[in-house]
Design a protein around this motif. Structure first.
Motif, short mmCIF file in Angstrom:
data_model
loop_
_atom_site.label_atom_id
_atom_site.label_comp_id
_atom_site.label_asym_id
_atom_site.label_seq_id
_atom_site.Cartn_x
_atom_site.Cartn_y
_atom_site.Cartn_z
N ARG A 242 2.73 2.83 2.84
CA ARG A 242 1.71 2.74 3.88
C ARG A 242 1.59 1.35 4.49
NH1 ARG A 242 1.34 7.91 5.26
NH2 ARG A 242 0.27 9.23 3.74
N LEU B 18 0.83 -1.20 0.00
CA LEU B 18 0.00 0.00 0.00
C LEU B 18 0.86 1.26 0.00
CD1 LEU B 18 -2.69 -1.00 2.67
CD2 LEU B 18 -2.77 -1.31 0.18
N SER C 256 0.60 5.87 -0.61
CA SER C 256 -0.24 7.05 -0.77
C SER C 256 -0.67 7.12 -2.23
CB SER C 256 0.55 8.30 -0.38
OG SER C 256 1.73 8.41 -1.15
N TYR D 176 -5.91 4.47 -1.19
CA TYR D 176 -4.52 4.07 -1.31
C TYR D 176 -4.24 3.50 -2.70
CZ TYR D 176 -4.73 4.33 3.77
OH TYR D 176 -4.92 4.76 5.06
#
Length: 559
Positions: free
Chosen positions: A408, A399, A401, A426
Motif C-alpha cells: 500500500r 504499509l 493490506s 493497515y
C-alpha cells in the motif's frame, strides 16, 4: 546432454566436479536447513498472492521440455587432467507449458498475467561469448571426467577477451605441514601479484585454473594496485573431513599506502581514530531505508564469527582452497541469520503478526527486533497523505493490506506518500534509522534499539513556478509573472521580500484579481493573502528607469 534432455537433475549434478559439487552442497544444505528451521516457506505462502496448488518452493522442470539435436562435441586435452569440450553444431529447442509447471517455476508463472507457452530455438554455433559455439571445461578426479564449472566460466571470459590459455605444469609442489602454514604461504604469495606464484599454494584444481587463466588478473588490475602483509599469524581452527580452518590471529596490511591491522574479529584502520570495524556474529546489516542486506565483509571473510581461510589436505599436505573458503563462509553466513533477519533479507517482514496500533498525530514507542524492524497496525480514519516525524531514528514505514499480501505504499520523514491513503486499517512495518546499525555493529543480535514514531498528515507545499521558494528574481518595468499553486490553506501569506529597488520606484503585485503595493525598502517583506487555489502573480514596477535593478525573493509564510 542426456541429463539435460531427460530433466535428470540428480544425474546433471553428479556430472559436476566433486570438489565443486561438495562445496555447492554445503552451501545448499546450510540455506535449506536454515529455511526449514525458520519456516520461511510458510511465511512466504502467508503473504504471497493467491497461487495454484502446484506452486511451491521446490525446483521442478515439469512442463519444460528441452531437446538437443545434431550436437557433435569435439574434445582436446589441455593436460593430463584437464580437457576442452567444444560444440559448434546442432540446435537447442525449449518448450515451456505454464499450465503444466509446478514448484518454484509455477510460483513465478502464477504472478504473470495470462502466461503464454514458450517455444524457442537456438543454433549452437551462434551461442557462447564469441558466437562460435559452446565450450565446456572438463577435469579428471580419481580417474573419471567431470564438468568443471569454475574453469568453464573462466574459459568463456578468456574466449571473449581473445587471450590464449596458460600452461599447466606436469606436477605441482607439495603443500604445507599445517593449515595455518598453508594459509600464511598463500597469503605471502599474493603479495607478488603473480598468478603463477600463487598457483602452487592452491588446491590442485584451483591451481590448474590459475595456471590456465591467471593472466586475466592483469586485465582486472590495470591500475597496478599494490598491497603487502606483515606479521602474518594464523591459528588452527576446526577440522571437517579433508578441510580445516585457519583463523586469523593477526595480520598487518598495507593496501595502497593505507595501513590496517586485522585480528580474529576486527579490522582496524591504523591511520584513523574511528572505531574498529569488527565482526559481531551475524552477516546481516540494515540501513533503515531499505530492507536488510548482507554484510559482505562478514559473509565473504569470516567463518563462525572469525576471519578465516579454508585449507584442504592433499597427499598428506595442506593447501589453501578459495572455493572451499567461499563455500564455508557463505554457509556460516546462512547459519548466522536469525528468523527476523532472514525475513528482512527475503522481503517477508510483513509476515510477522502486528503488535500495537498507530494512530495519526500520536507518538508511539516502538522496540525494534534484531533485524531493525517492528510490525504494528496503522489506523487511518480519513483519506490522507502521510509523513513520519523528522528523526534520524526512523527509516521508513512500509504499509500493506492487513493480510500482508498487497503493498500500500511507503511513508518516510523527508517525503510524504505519493498518493492519498484511503481510510482503513493497515499492517505497517517500521524500519529503524541509522541508529540501529550503529548499535547492531557493536552489539550484534543483542542490540536493543527503540524510538518514538509519529505518523502525521502530509501537507503538499505551496509552490512558486514549481518550487517552494523563488529567490533573486528581477522585475522589469514590463512586469514579471509567476505561477502560484496553493493546495490548501496552510501556506499562509505569500511573502515578497525586496532585495533592491530604485528609491522612487513603486512595485505592484497583482494576484487573484486584486492589486497590492509592495514595500520597496531594501530588506522589507510584504505579505499578500492567498487561499487554496491556482493563481498567476504579476509583479510590475512604476516610476522606475528602464535599467532599474528591482530584485525580489518569493516565499510563503508557512510550509
Amino acid at each position: 546432454m542426456d541429463a539435460i534432455t531427460k530433466k535428470d537433475l540428480v544425474g546433471l549434478f553428479t556430472m559436476v566436479s566433486p570438489h565443486e559439487r561438495d562445496a555447492l552442497v554445503r552451501v545448499q544444505d546450510a540455506i535449506t536447513k536454515k529455511a526449514a528451521d525458520l519456516n520461511i516457506a510458510d511465511a512466504a505462502k502467508k503473504v504471497a498472492p493467491a497461487s495454484s496448488d502446484q506452486a511451491g518452493s521446490e525446483l521442478s522442470f515439469d512442463g519444460v521440455d528441452i531437446s538437443i539435436t545434431g550436437a557433435e562435441p569435439s574434445v582436446s586435452q589441455v593436460s593430463e587432467n584437464v580437457a576442452v569440450v567444444h560444440i559448434s553444431s546442432g540446435q537447442v529447442k525449449l518448450h515451456v507449458e505454464p499450465s503444466e509447471t509446478r514448484g518454484a517455476l509455477r510460483s513465478i508463472y502464477d504472478n504473470v498475467n495470462d502466461p503464454q507457452p514458450t517455444d524457442q530455438t537456438w543454433d549452437i554455433n551462434e551461442m557462447g561469448p564469441s558466437g562460435s559455439g559452446l565450450t565446456v571445461m572438463a577435469s579428471k578426479t580419481d580417474g573419471r571426467w567431470y564438468v568443471n564449472l569454475s574453469m568453464s566460466v573462466l574459459e568463456a571470459i578468456n574466449s571473449y577477451e581473445g587471450s590464449p590459455r596458460g600452461t599447466i605444469p606436469a606436477s605441482f609442489p607439495a603443500g604445507s605441514d599445517t593449515p595455518q602454514a598453508a594459509a600464511k604461504a598463500a597469503l605471502q604469495a599474493t603479495e607478488r601479484q603473480s598468478p603463477t606464484e600463487l598457483a602452487p599454494f592452491l588446491a590442485k584444481d584451483e591451481a590448474a585454473a590459475m595456471y590456465l587463466y591467471g593472466h586475466l588478473w592483469n586485465r582486472v588490475n590495470t591500475s597496478g594496485w599494490s598491497f603487502s602483509f606483515g606479521n602474518i599469524d594464523f591459528t588452527e581452527g576446526p577440522h571437517e573431513g579433508n578441510r580445516a580452518q585457519a583463523y586469523v590471529n593477526q595480520i598487518n596490511v598495507n593496501a595502497g599506502g593505507d595501513h590496517f591491522t586485522m585480528t580474529d574479529k576486527c579490522l582496524r584502520d591504523n591511520s584513523s581514530s574511528a572505531d574498529n570495524n569488527c565482526l559481531n556474529g551475524s552477516a546481516y546489516q540494515s540501513d533503515g531505508y531499505s530492507s536488510g542486506t548482507i554484510n559482505w565483509m562478514s559473509a565473504a571473510l569470516s567463518h563462525e564469527g572469525k576471519f578465516a581461510l579454508t585449507t584442504v589436505s592433499e597427499d598428506g599436505k595442506w593447501k589453501l582452497s578459495v572455493l572451499d573458503t567461499v563455500a564455508d563462509h557463505l554457509a556460516s553466513a546462512a547459519n548466522s541469520f536469525t528468523r527476523e533477519q532472514a525475513f528482512a533479507l527475503m522481503q517477508l517482514a510483513r509476515a510477522d503478526d502486528p503488535a500495537g496500533t498507530l494512530t495519526l498525530n500520536k507518538s508511539q514507542e516502538l522496540a525494534y527486533n534484531n533485524a531493525g524492524y517492528a510490525v504494528t497496525t496503522l489506523k487511518v480514519d480519513k483519506p490522507v497523505k502521510l509523513q513520519l516525524n523528522q528523526d534520524s531514528t526512523i527509516g521508513r514505514l512500509a504499509l500493506y493490506s492487513p493480510d500482508g499480501k498487497t503493498d500500500r505504499g511507503t511513508v518516510t520523514s523527508y517525503q510524504g506518500t505519493n498518493s492519498i491513503i484511503p481510510a482503513g486499517e493497515y499492517k505497517a512495518v517500521a524500519w529503524a534509522g541509522s541508529n540501529f546499525q550503529e548499535a547492531f555493529s557493536k552489539d550484534g543480535n543483542s542490540a536493543k534499539v527503540s524510538s518514538a514514531l509519529t505518523v502525521t498528515e502530509y501537507i503538499d507545499p505551496a509552490t512558486i513556478d514549481g518550487s517552494e521558494t523563488s529567490t533573486g528574481r528581477s522585475i522589469s518595468s514590463f512586469g514579471s509573472s509567476f505561477q502560484i499553486e496553493v493546495p490548501n490553506d496552510a501556506a499562509g501569506a505569500l511573502l515578497v521580500k525586496v532585495n533592491s529597488a530604485d528609491s522612487d520606484s513603486k512595485i505592484i503585485a497583482t494576484i487573484g484579481g486584486k492589486s497590492y503595493n509592495v514595500d520597496t525598502a531594501e530588506g522589507s517583506t510584504t505579505g499578500i493573502p492567498v487561499g487554496k487555489g491556482s493563481y498567476t502573480l504579476t509583479l510590475s514596477t512604476e516610476n522606475s528607469s528602464f535599467y532599474s535593478s528591482t530584485n525580489v525573493d518569493l516565499s510563503f509564510e508557512k510550509q
